[in-house]
Design a protein around this motif. Structure first.
Motif, PDB file in Angstrom:
ATOM      1  N   ALA A  99       0.853  -1.191   0.000  1.00  0.00           N
ATOM      2  CA  ALA A  99       0.000   0.000   0.000  1.00  0.00           C
ATOM      3  C   ALA A  99       0.886   1.238   0.000  1.00  0.00           C
ATOM      4  CB  ALA A  99      -0.919   0.008   1.214  1.00  0.00           C
TER       5      ALA A  99
ATOM      6  N   GLN B  64      -3.765   4.590  -0.672  1.00  0.00           N
ATOM      7  CA  GLN B  64      -4.542   5.024   0.484  1.00  0.00           C
ATOM      8  C   GLN B  64      -4.482   6.547   0.617  1.00  0.00           C
ATOM      9  OE1 GLN B  64      -5.995   2.825   3.214  1.00  0.00           O
ATOM     10  NE2 GLN B  64      -6.037   1.540   1.391  1.00  0.00           N
TER      11      GLN B  64
ATOM     12  N   SER C  89      -6.341   4.839   8.320  1.00  0.00           N
ATOM     13  CA  SER C  89      -5.905   4.134   7.117  1.00  0.00           C
ATOM     14  C   SER C  89      -5.083   2.899   7.481  1.00  0.00           C
ATOM     15  CB  SER C  89      -5.077   5.075   6.240  1.00  0.00           C
ATOM     16  OG  SER C  89      -4.705   4.445   5.042  1.00  0.00           O
TER      17      SER C  89
ATOM     18  N   GLU D 261      -2.132  -0.810  -3.479  1.00  0.00           N
ATOM     19  CA  GLU D 261      -3.300  -0.259  -2.794  1.00  0.00           C
ATOM     20  C   GLU D 261      -3.004   1.193  -2.398  1.00  0.00           C
ATOM     21  OE1 GLU D 261      -4.970  -2.706   0.298  1.00  0.00           O
ATOM     22  OE2 GLU D 261      -4.002  -4.499  -0.525  1.00  0.00           O
TER      23      GLU D 261
END
Length: 223
Positions: free
Chosen positions: A53, A78, A133, A76
């Motif tokens: 991420a 965020q 997050s 990913e």
């Protein structure tokens, strides 16, 4: 059930030499920053990383992307991991700011929350979005190891938030995170444990070369 988060500051950028605050500003990675992304790629492949991420800023994407590609994982992105907006301090050195308003810099150094730069994102707000997050990643990747590439200030604030430490003192508690170094935390429910801090990726024999990312918009260094 717990999740291991491997927190990494993005690679070196062109503003490092002048030590300028780059929060929401994108500045290019240096050649060294690109090399640090490749080192992280090699380390991630050999370290059992299950997910990757990163912050939406390009300096973080360019650092995390090679690892995700080598592992065959989707990156990913965020939004909550975006660097802090430094407002009045954005794009400036601490010396430039001190020359203009030494009292503002003194207040910031004393407590970065109550003495935040004019127009900057409040530290408590950055803590709320970043910890949310990271907890979301932990919830969705239980019993896994997640590589998370973000930013120097944002990650230090998040560490304070997760560990119950004074947010405004993040600069003194965690003086800096080095580019490409790994800080490992373990999250289980509401509990967070710090397993290691600011550790350079262990050296491994080189992997087959991967195409170098374009070192276009991507950067920050700040105290």
């Amino acid at each position: 059930m717990t999740t291991r988060l491997l927190l990494v500051r993005h690679g070196e950028t062109e503003w490092h030499a002048e030590n300028r605050y780059a929060g929401v500003t994108d500045v290019a990675l240096t050649s060294r920053g690109v090399a640090q992304a490749q080192d992280l790629r090699a380390w991630a492949v050999r370290s059992g990383v299950d997910a990757v991420a990163c912050s939406p800023l390009s300096r973080a994407r360019l650092t995390a992307g090679p690892a995700a590609a080598a592992l065959g994982l989707e990156l990913e992105v965020q939004e909550g991991l975006r660097e802090v907006d430094f407002g009045w301090g954005e794009g400036r050195t601490i010396q430039e700011m001190a020359d203009e308003d030494p009292e503002a810099v003194r207040r910031f150094r004393e407590d970065a929350d109550s003495g935040a730069f004019p127009g900057s994102e409040p530290v408590h707000r950055a803590a709320a979005r970043s910890t949310a997050s990271l907890r979301d990643l932990a919830d969705r990747h239980q019993r896994q190891r997640v590589l998370v590439v973000a930013h120097n200030t944002l990650l230090r604030i998040a560490l304070c938030g997760l560990l119950g430490l004074p947010l405004g003192r993040y600069r003194r508690i965690f003086p800096r995170l080095d580019n490409g170094a790994v800080t490992e935390i373990e999250i289980g429910g509401t509990q967070t444990a710090l397993r290691s801090l600011n550790v350079p990726p262990a050296p491994f024999p080189a992997l087959a070369p991967a195409p170098a990312p374009d070192p276009s918009p991507a950067g920050d260094r700040h105290p």
